[in-house]
Design a protein around this motif. Structure first.
Motif, mmCIF file in Angstrom:
data_model
loop_
_atom_site.group_PDB
_atom_site.id
_atom_site.type_symbol
_atom_site.label_atom_id
_atom_site.label_comp_id
_atom_site.label_asym_id
_atom_site.label_seq_id
_atom_site.Cartn_x
_atom_site.Cartn_y
_atom_site.Cartn_z
ATOM 1 N N UNK A 11 18.924 -2.014 -1.096
ATOM 2 C CA UNK A 11 17.972 -1.466 -2.057
ATOM 3 C C UNK A 11 16.558 -1.469 -1.483
ATOM 4 N N UNK A 12 16.417 -1.962 -0.257
ATOM 5 C CA UNK A 12 15.106 -2.018 0.376
ATOM 6 C C UNK A 12 14.720 -0.656 0.946
ATOM 7 N N UNK A 13 13.421 -0.370 0.895
ATOM 8 C CA UNK A 13 12.900 0.883 1.436
ATOM 9 C C UNK A 13 11.897 0.547 2.537
ATOM 10 N N UNK A 14 11.789 1.403 3.565
ATOM 11 C CA UNK A 14 10.824 1.146 4.639
ATOM 12 C C UNK A 14 9.421 1.629 4.265
ATOM 13 N N UNK A 31 7.563 -2.678 6.998
ATOM 14 C CA UNK A 31 8.004 -3.567 5.924
ATOM 15 C C UNK A 31 9.240 -2.982 5.264
ATOM 16 N N UNK A 32 10.180 -3.823 4.949
ATOM 17 C CA UNK A 32 11.328 -3.421 4.138
ATOM 18 C C UNK A 32 11.178 -4.152 2.811
ATOM 19 N N UNK A 40 2.881 -4.322 -0.115
ATOM 20 C CA UNK A 40 1.490 -4.725 0.074
ATOM 21 C C UNK A 40 1.364 -6.237 0.139
ATOM 22 N N UNK A 41 2.085 -6.930 -0.732
ATOM 23 C CA UNK A 41 2.034 -8.392 -0.740
ATOM 24 C C UNK A 41 2.547 -8.972 0.577
ATOM 25 N N UNK A 42 3.545 -8.339 1.166
ATOM 26 C CA UNK A 42 4.091 -8.812 2.436
ATOM 27 C C UNK A 42 3.178 -8.451 3.603
ATOM 28 N N UNK A 81 19.398 -7.764 0.901
ATOM 29 C CA UNK A 81 18.271 -7.221 0.134
ATOM 30 C C UNK A 81 17.074 -8.174 0.071
ATOM 31 N N UNK A 82 16.782 -8.826 1.182
ATOM 32 C CA UNK A 82 15.641 -9.734 1.269
ATOM 33 C C UNK A 82 14.482 -8.992 1.932
ATOM 34 N N UNK A 83 13.383 -8.795 1.223
ATOM 35 C CA UNK A 83 12.223 -8.107 1.799
ATOM 36 C C UNK A 83 11.698 -8.858 3.029
ATOM 37 N N UNK A 84 11.247 -8.098 4.038
ATOM 38 C CA UNK A 84 10.746 -8.719 5.261
ATOM 39 C C UNK A 84 9.858 -7.759 6.047
ATOM 40 N N UNK A 85 9.146 -8.334 7.017
ATOM 41 C CA UNK A 85 8.192 -7.593 7.841
ATOM 42 C C UNK A 85 8.662 -7.586 9.290
ATOM 43 N N UNK A 86 8.517 -6.432 9.923
ATOM 44 C CA UNK A 86 8.731 -6.295 11.367
ATOM 45 C C UNK A 86 7.343 -6.021 11.944
#
Length: 119
Positions: A11-14, A31-32, A40-42, A81-86
């Motif tokens: 369900x994550x979007x880039x 960001x995903x 934005x928070x990430x 479905x864990x939001x994260x940053x690359x």
């Protein structure tokens, strides 16, 4: 949305996150996230690390399109479905050193290819 490369449902979007003042060419993270607000928070902590002791960072995010971006994600986090940053995407253009556009076989982005055609 599904990562067709690895058949992962997510369900994550880039998103591309960057400082509005500097623009995405001055540095951006991939960001995903579920929503732009979450992206934005990430993004903020990543930019804070780059910008040092600036009092205010006006964070901007753009939703990116392209199934190929999902290959950049942490596949385990994506699956769960864990939001994260690359912070350093691998799909960086060999000419302009930017990312966010699909690359051709030589590793050149669509923008640089178009620019070469007009010269």
């Amino acid at each position: 949305m599904a990562d067709t490369t690895n058949n992962i449902e997510t369900k994550l979007k880039p998103y591309m996150g960057y400082s509005r003042a500097g623009g995405s060419k001055e540095g951006a993270v991939l960001i995903f996230a579920h929503t732009a607000r979450e992206a934005k928070k990430l993004t903020f902590p990543e930019l804070k690390g780059w910008c040092g002791d600036q009092e205010w960072i006006d964070v901007a995010v753009n939703r990116l399109k392209g199934e190929w971006l999902y290959a950049e994600a942490d596949q385990e986090m994506l699956k769960n479905n864990i939001p994260h940053v690359i912070d350093c995407p691998k799909s960086t253009c060999k000419q302009c050193e930017c990312w966010g556009s699909k690359l051709n076989e030589e590793g050149i982005c669509e923008d640089c290819i178009e620019e070469e055609k007009t010269e």
